[in-house]
Design an enzyme around this catalytic site. Structure first.
Site, short mmCIF file in Angstrom:
data_model
loop_
_atom_site.label_atom_id
_atom_site.label_comp_id
_atom_site.label_asym_id
_atom_site.label_seq_id
_atom_site.Cartn_x
_atom_site.Cartn_y
_atom_site.Cartn_z
N PRO A 76 53.83 43.00 42.67
CA PRO A 76 53.74 41.61 43.15
C PRO A 76 54.66 41.34 44.34
O PRO A 76 55.83 41.74 44.34
CB PRO A 76 54.16 40.80 41.93
CG PRO A 76 53.75 41.65 40.78
CD PRO A 76 54.00 43.07 41.22
N CYS A 77 54.10 40.66 45.34
CA CYS A 77 54.80 40.56 46.63
C CYS A 77 55.38 39.18 46.90
O CYS A 77 55.92 38.95 47.98
CB CYS A 77 53.83 40.92 47.76
SG CYS A 77 52.43 39.78 47.88
#
Length: 392
Positions: A76-77
């Site tokens: 997840p960014c």
């Protein structure tokens, strides 16, 4: 030869679909968001499962028996991206979890995708050190999707690793096939949208909001809003607000993310918009997958060169080479095989002659050509030695 893939943080399946279209066999996927899992499972023959990838031991126990050729995924960014709070905590720790899973399973290759700014983050620096300690050579590149078959100016960072390779091992394959110009929406979809101009809600009104289909789309985000009544316009808008300008539909945004027209979506509109915005564009995943597949099909592994560890021992015992020199020889052997496949019974003089006729090999420096030929010669000497022992 089938190359198997396991996808971590799989979302709704953009990266998996790209690898599948390139010719990989995606055998499993893992995700922690129910809506994304449900969408994924509508579109693949294998199942995505729910798994908290913070639990590295559980992930390794689940995945290791599959012995995948490669593990792919984008941790997840949000904590790295411009849309997030830019705080590296909690979710950014999943980047380290991903690296630890790679270190423990040790697939032949891996692909990690994230926003461009992730490359300069502390979390990536930690993960990178884990990859290097595990013996992976790394190709690290930021790709602009519009040069990779996607009508969108999305930039994404890719870290691609392969065991025993030098850093930059995939650079030429990854960069060598970039388009010489950016893809526009019209290039990809023709007149499918039925409009020349569309609205994409800006983060603030200092940015433009109206775009033409004759340019790449801006990054598809996880939100999609109508044109507000008070939109003041922007000097760089492709046109002024008029009755023909409209926001894109959820389906149209998925198409610009290069999902196939028959890809099936499920969940609330909010969930679908978020899944689409979070996804790796399918054709960007396919572009990276094709470069990796080209490498895998042209490189040497334990099935193509029998007893690679025996070769390593022979170099140490018979040739008295140091560990670093042995690693260099094996790395060069893999590289020379990319120019021209090397068989155990090849004649070294004939092989060298054929190598010299290959433009890509001939363009290497004299020193590099010499090192590569020496690696091939050493391997063939080892193969001859092995055959003599088996016949005696």
């Amino acid at each position: 030869m089938s190359h198997t893939i396991v996808d971590l943080f799989a979302g709704c399946g953009g990266l998996s679909k790209g690898f599948e279209l390139a010719g990989f066999d995606v055998v499993a996927a893992y995700e922690n968001w129910d809506s994304a899992i449900a969408c994924y499972n509508l579109n693949f023959n294998h199942s995505a499962k729910q798994l908290d990838l913070n639990d590295v031991d559980a992930a390794v126990q689940e995945i290791a028996p599959m012995k995948p050729t490669a593990i792919i995924g984008g941790p997840p960014c949000q904590d790295f991206s411009h849309a997030g709070k830019r705080i590296e905590a909690g979710r950014a720790g999943l980047t380290e979890s991903y690296a630890n899973i790679i270190q423990q399973i040790r697939p032949r290759c891996f692909v990690m995708e994230n926003v461009a700014r992730a490359q300069s983050s502390h979390a990536y620096a930690v993960a990178r050190e884990i990859f290097k300690t595990a013996g992976y050579g790394l190709t690290e590149q930021v790709l602009t999707a519009s040069f990779c078959g996607v009508p969108q100016s999305r930039k994404r960072f890719f870290c691609i690793g392969a065991l025993g390779e030098p850093d930059g091992f995939l650079d030429s394959r990854l960069l060598g096939k970039l388009s010489d110009r950016e893809m526009t929406i019209r290039d990809y979809l023709g007149d499918e949208l039925g409009t020349e101009y569309y609205y994409r809600h800006p983060r603030n009104y200092s940015r433009r909001a109206i775009y033409s289909i004759d340019e790449p789309a801006p990054t598809m985000r996880g939100v999609n809003r109508p044109i507000p009544k008070g939109y003041p316009g922007h000097p760089k808008d492709a046109c002024s607000v008029n009755d023909s300008v409209r926001p894109l539909s959820t389906y149209e945004r998925a198409r610009i993310q290069t999902f196939p027209a028959d890809y099936r979506w499920i969940g609330s509109k909010t969930d679908q918009e978020q899944m689409i915005g979070n996804a790796v564009p399918v054709n960007l995943g396919k572009y990276v997958a094709e470069a990796l597949l080209d490498y895998l099909n042209g490189s040497i592994d334990n099935e193509q060169i029998a007893n690679i560890e025996s070769f390593r021992s022979w170099l140490k015992q018979e040739k008295k080479l140091a560990s670093r020199s042995i690693s260099d020889v094996i790395s060069r052997l893999k590289r020379v095989n990319q120019f021209l496949e090397l068989s155990d019974d090849a004649d070294i003089d004939l092989y060298s002659m054929r190598l010299g006729r290959i433009d890509a090999f001939a363009s290497q420096s004299p020193s590099v050509r010499s090192h590569l030929k020496r690696a091939a010669k050493l391997y063939l000497e080892f193969a001859q030695h092995t055959r003599a022992l088996s016949e005696s």
